[in-house]
Design a protein around this motif. Structure first.
Motif, PDB file in Angstrom:
ATOM      1  N   TRP A 117       0.840  -1.203   0.000  1.00 31.10           N
ATOM      2  CA  TRP A 117       0.000   0.000   0.000  1.00 31.10           C
ATOM      3  C   TRP A 117       0.877   1.256   0.000  1.00 31.10           C
ATOM      4  O   TRP A 117       0.645   2.186  -0.767  1.00 31.10           O
ATOM      5  CB  TRP A 117      -0.912  -0.043   1.218  1.00 31.10           C
ATOM      6  N   LYS A 118       1.880   1.261   0.850  1.00 27.74           N
ATOM      7  CA  LYS A 118       2.783   2.414   0.922  1.00 27.74           C
ATOM      8  C   LYS A 118       3.570   2.584  -0.375  1.00 27.74           C
ATOM      9  O   LYS A 118       3.702   3.698  -0.885  1.00 27.74           O
ATOM     10  CB  LYS A 118       3.746   2.259   2.101  1.00 27.74           C
ATOM     11  N   LYS A 119       4.092   1.490  -0.900  1.00 27.00           N
ATOM     12  CA  LYS A 119       4.873   1.558  -2.140  1.00 27.00           C
ATOM     13  C   LYS A 119       4.032   2.022  -3.324  1.00 27.00           C
ATOM     14  O   LYS A 119       4.545   2.648  -4.246  1.00 27.00           O
ATOM     15  CB  LYS A 119       5.499   0.196  -2.451  1.00 27.00           C
ATOM     16  N   ALA A 120       2.730   1.730  -3.287  1.00 33.10           N
ATOM     17  CA  ALA A 120       1.827   2.135  -4.369  1.00 33.10           C
ATOM     18  C   ALA A 120       1.236   3.517  -4.122  1.00 33.10           C
ATOM     19  O   ALA A 120       0.351   3.951  -4.852  1.00 33.10           O
ATOM     20  CB  ALA A 120       0.703   1.117  -4.511  1.00 33.10           C
ATOM     21  N   ASP A 121       1.728   4.227  -3.101  1.00 34.24           N
ATOM     22  CA  ASP A 121       1.245   5.561  -2.732  1.00 34.24           C
ATOM     23  C   ASP A 121      -0.246   5.539  -2.384  1.00 34.24           C
ATOM     24  O   ASP A 121      -1.000   6.446  -2.734  1.00 34.24           O
ATOM     25  CB  ASP A 121       1.535   6.582  -3.833  1.00 34.24           C
ATOM     26  N   GLY A 122      -0.669   4.503  -1.685  1.00 35.96           N
ATOM     27  CA  GLY A 122      -2.058   4.382  -1.260  1.00 35.96           C
ATOM     28  C   GLY A 122      -2.528   5.528  -0.389  1.00 35.96           C
ATOM     29  O   GLY A 122      -3.717   5.847  -0.365  1.00 35.96           O
TER      30      GLY A 122
END
Length: 128
Positions: free
Chosen positions: A89-94
């Motif tokens: 989620w963080k890596k995908a800029d959620g």
């Protein structure tokens, strides 16, 4: 948004994750219009991914250990899945998404709040 993990029979070690759009009353929302830019309903994100493998000679020892430690294993497995989803989620800029977002195991009573990075009960989740 709810990301729900469906873990098959523990002996199968398969994981599927589906994303659901939900309203504040815990009901799935469907897109009844024709605007394809609006997501509503559900979408399979990951289908039947095998997350571990036992060699034939390890099966008996594993299930003996599992039966003695099932509660602890289930908690550790749940946390490992939540940590992995939160990292993705963080890596995908959620965080750029303004809607609430949660991860949970199917039929569990609590969810991992991906915005706040903490576990919440269903009562807390739906009381906003």
């Amino acid at each position: 948004m709810d990301f729900v993990a469906f873990v098959d029979d523990p002996s199968e070690f398969n994981l599927s994750i589906t994303m659901f759009s939900m309203d504040r009353q815990a009901n799935e929302v469907f897109n009844e219009g024709k605007d394809s830019t609006i997501f509503a309903g559900s979408m399979g994100m990951i289908e039947n991914v095998r997350y571990t493998h036992l060699l034939g000679n390890q099966t008996g020892d594993f299930w003996d250990f599992y039966e003695k430690n099932e509660e602890e294993i289930n908690l550790a497995e749940k946390q490992a899945f939540a940590t992995w989803v939160a990292d993705c989620w963080k890596k995908a800029d959620g965080q750029a998404i303004t809607l609430p977002a949660y991860f949970s195991l199917h039929d569990d009573y609590e969810s991992f709040d991906l915005k706040k990075n903490q576990w919440v009960t269903d009562d807390e989740k739906w009381s906003y």
